[in-house]
Motif scaffolding. Sequence first.
Motif, PDB file in Angstrom:
ATOM      1  N   TYR A   1      66.008  46.862  17.642  1.00  0.00           N
ATOM      2  CA  TYR A   1      64.872  47.529  17.115  1.00  0.00           C
ATOM      3  C   TYR A   1      64.669  47.487  15.772  1.00  0.00           C
ATOM      4  CZ  TYR A   1      64.347  49.495  21.927  1.00  0.00           C
ATOM      5  OH  TYR A   1      64.123  49.549  23.366  1.00  0.00           O
ATOM      6  N   SER A   2      65.279  46.339  15.159  1.00  0.00           N
ATOM      7  CA  SER A   2      65.385  46.010  13.846  1.00  0.00           C
ATOM      8  C   SER A   2      65.729  44.696  13.579  1.00  0.00           C
ATOM      9  CB  SER A   2      66.352  47.107  13.079  1.00  0.00           C
ATOM     10  OG  SER A   2      66.346  46.698  11.717  1.00  0.00           O
TER      11      SER A   2
ATOM     12  N   GLY B   1      58.572  54.035  19.871  1.00  0.00           N
ATOM     13  CA  GLY B   1      58.967  54.600  20.985  1.00  0.00           C
ATOM     14  C   GLY B   1      58.891  53.689  22.070  1.00  0.00           C
TER      15      GLY B   1
ATOM     16  N   THR C   1      69.266  50.335  11.192  1.00  0.00           N
ATOM     17  CA  THR C   1      68.338  51.589  11.824  1.00  0.00           C
ATOM     18  C   THR C   1      67.475  51.487  12.685  1.00  0.00           C
ATOM     19  OG1 THR C   1      66.577  51.234  10.162  1.00  0.00           O
ATOM     20  CG2 THR C   1      68.336  52.730   9.543  1.00  0.00           C
ATOM     21  N   ASN C   2      67.072  52.135  13.854  1.00  0.00           N
ATOM     22  CA  ASN C   2      66.270  51.533  14.777  1.00  0.00           C
ATOM     23  C   ASN C   2      64.609  51.904  14.627  1.00  0.00           C
ATOM     24  OD1 ASN C   2      67.985  50.815  16.965  1.00  0.00           O
ATOM     25  ND2 ASN C   2      68.442  53.183  17.229  1.00  0.00           N
ATOM     26  N   SER C   3      64.290  51.177  13.338  1.00  0.00           N
ATOM     27  CA  SER C   3      62.864  51.342  12.702  1.00  0.00           C
ATOM     28  C   SER C   3      61.778  51.365  13.841  1.00  0.00           C
ATOM     29  CB  SER C   3      62.784  50.551  11.598  1.00  0.00           C
ATOM     30  OG  SER C   3      63.702  50.899  10.327  1.00  0.00           O
TER      31      SER C   3
ATOM     32  N   ASP D   1      61.910  49.743   7.459  1.00  0.00           N
ATOM     33  CA  ASP D   1      60.812  50.586   8.015  1.00  0.00           C
ATOM     34  C   ASP D   1      59.162  49.806   7.581  1.00  0.00           C
ATOM     35  OD1 ASP D   1      62.354  52.804   8.856  1.00  0.00           O
ATOM     36  OD2 ASP D   1      62.238  53.983   7.147  1.00  0.00           O
TER      37      ASP D   1
ATOM     38  N   ASN E   1      61.691  54.103  16.149  1.00  0.00           N
ATOM     39  CA  ASN E   1      61.180  55.258  15.547  1.00  0.00           C
ATOM     40  C   ASN E   1      59.699  55.329  15.427  1.00  0.00           C
ATOM     41  OD1 ASN E   1      63.817  56.010  15.407  1.00  0.00           O
ATOM     42  ND2 ASN E   1      64.172  55.303  13.244  1.00  0.00           N
ATOM     43  N   LYS E   2      59.242  54.247  15.088  1.00  0.00           N
ATOM     44  CA  LYS E   2      57.566  54.177  14.889  1.00  0.00           C
ATOM     45  C   LYS E   2      56.924  54.069  16.146  1.00  0.00           C
ATOM     46  CE  LYS E   2      54.199  51.885  12.429  1.00  0.00           C
ATOM     47  NZ  LYS E   2      53.557  53.193  11.814  1.00  0.00           N
TER      48      LYS E   2
ATOM     49  N   LYS F   1      67.236  50.732   4.507  1.00  0.00           N
ATOM     50  CA  LYS F   1      66.433  51.316   5.452  1.00  0.00           C
ATOM     51  C   LYS F   1      65.017  51.201   5.028  1.00  0.00           C
ATOM     52  CE  LYS F   1      65.724  56.049   7.226  1.00  0.00           C
ATOM     53  NZ  LYS F   1      64.196  55.750   7.140  1.00  0.00           N
TER      54      LYS F   1
END
Length: 532
Positions: A331-332, A350, A342-344, A485, A347-348, A481
């Motif tokens: 996811y990144s 789902g 980070t699982n950006s 994002d 996170n955005k 990070k």
Amino acid sequence: MNRKTLVLSAVVGLLAPVLVACGSTDSGSDGGDAIVVGTTDQFVAGADAPAPLDPAYAYDTGAWNVLRQTLQTLMHAPRGGGEPVPDAAESCIFTDNASESYRCKLRSGLTFADGTPVTAQDVKFSVQRVLDIDADNGTAALLSNIDTIETKGEDEIIFHLATPDATFPYKLSTPVAGIVSKEKYEGKKLREGFQVDGSGPYTMKTETEGDHISQVVFSKNPNYKGDLKLHNDKIVLRTFTDAASMGNALEAGDIDLMTRAMSPEQIRNLLENPKEGIELTEMPGLEIRYLAFNTTAPAVKDKAVRQAIASLVDRGQITQEVYGATAEPLYSLIPSSISAHTNSFFNKYGEPSRANAASLLSNAGINTPVKLTLHYTTDHYGEGTAKEFEALRDQLNASKLFDVKIEGAEWSKFRPAQKRGDYAVYGLGWFPDFPDPDNYTAPFLDKGNFLNSPYVSDKALELIPQSRREADRTAASPAFKQIQDIVANDVPVLPLWQGKQYVAARENVSGVEWALNSSSDLQLWELFRGTA
């Protein structure tokens, strides 16, 4: 890149070698029959790629795995990963606290394979040559932060950087910084064909069929002076058109070891039904796969279209149904095993959601279904790629929001077309050049990037040099990070999965657990017959 190390001590639990002692203590270093290694990597010279093994042009895992055996670099990745250590150099060090001046001293008596001395001027020539040629493959971007190169005498070279860069030693350990002779390479012109001359651990001879290499014979370079210890005298790297024929050759004893790219089915079968005399070794890997977008192409120019695709893609289904235990969702751009991850995207966006995708498209005034063609390479990343793209197509079409077709092409045609911007959406893999989050972000977002992407994020361009100032790489995590994002919001690329890697070998070959590092770099010097 496509394509190229993780600290082994940090991931030793991921190694799952099944090693069978053969009752011998022969190190194999005294020669004997050549060890034959199989690969599905293809090496093709043509109009679109006339110099596939020139370090100023080569920027894929297969080509680098040839160059690492033959070209020497000032620094190299140590056996089990970690920070680079000197190879052609006797020592290298930053001479300032700002990481802007990097000085190396060459080993005494260093020569090319033909006996010609290697000097600081050769190193300067080699690096400056990459910058001057500035090939469209993106290789020069790794060294583009160099401002000036200074030599002192025959054995000292100083790189003055335009901006601080704590990752510079890693960049000097990649084949793009391979040392070549100005007697055999022109300063502003690529060397066409398949000949490589250097001061590395092996010399090489190629056998060709038409425009492609059928096998490479690596012979121990008696003039090599460096940090590596060779455990064999000769290795043959033999190419195969597919994983099945490579596997058949291993079973028949025609080859001793097969590397990338084994098919998911082969790996699954060897895990569940081991074959007598063949051992499967699992190794940590840092490979990622992703979709990339030509953000100027009409079909995907609107960010909402790219975001809708990000909302629909079911990574779990792809990894489970296509790759099984050999891959996991990502996811990144930065894999989970690298610091600063980070699982950006999760996170955005789902879990996969048609409702979210429909809302994004509706709010942007996008008419549906959106027609797209997803492009992939048929012969570069293994046989699972076609099934992966079939799954992507079916997921998007099932939403009724997209009307997707898929189209495959050989790497020799795919890569030039991708660089030209012929594809709106395409799939690629990345094997890190070095194990730092910078190498999962800058090659995609910086100026002169590997993708030749039209996408520009001014904020990312500000954050990338900012992150390189930190000698303590954990201190750069906040910048990374933000970059992750930004990618999740703008979706110039869409990460899909990260993979493990496997090597299958006949049980009389040792050193297999070191034959590939986590960046998928071949370390052929580690192989030998018998057991240590």
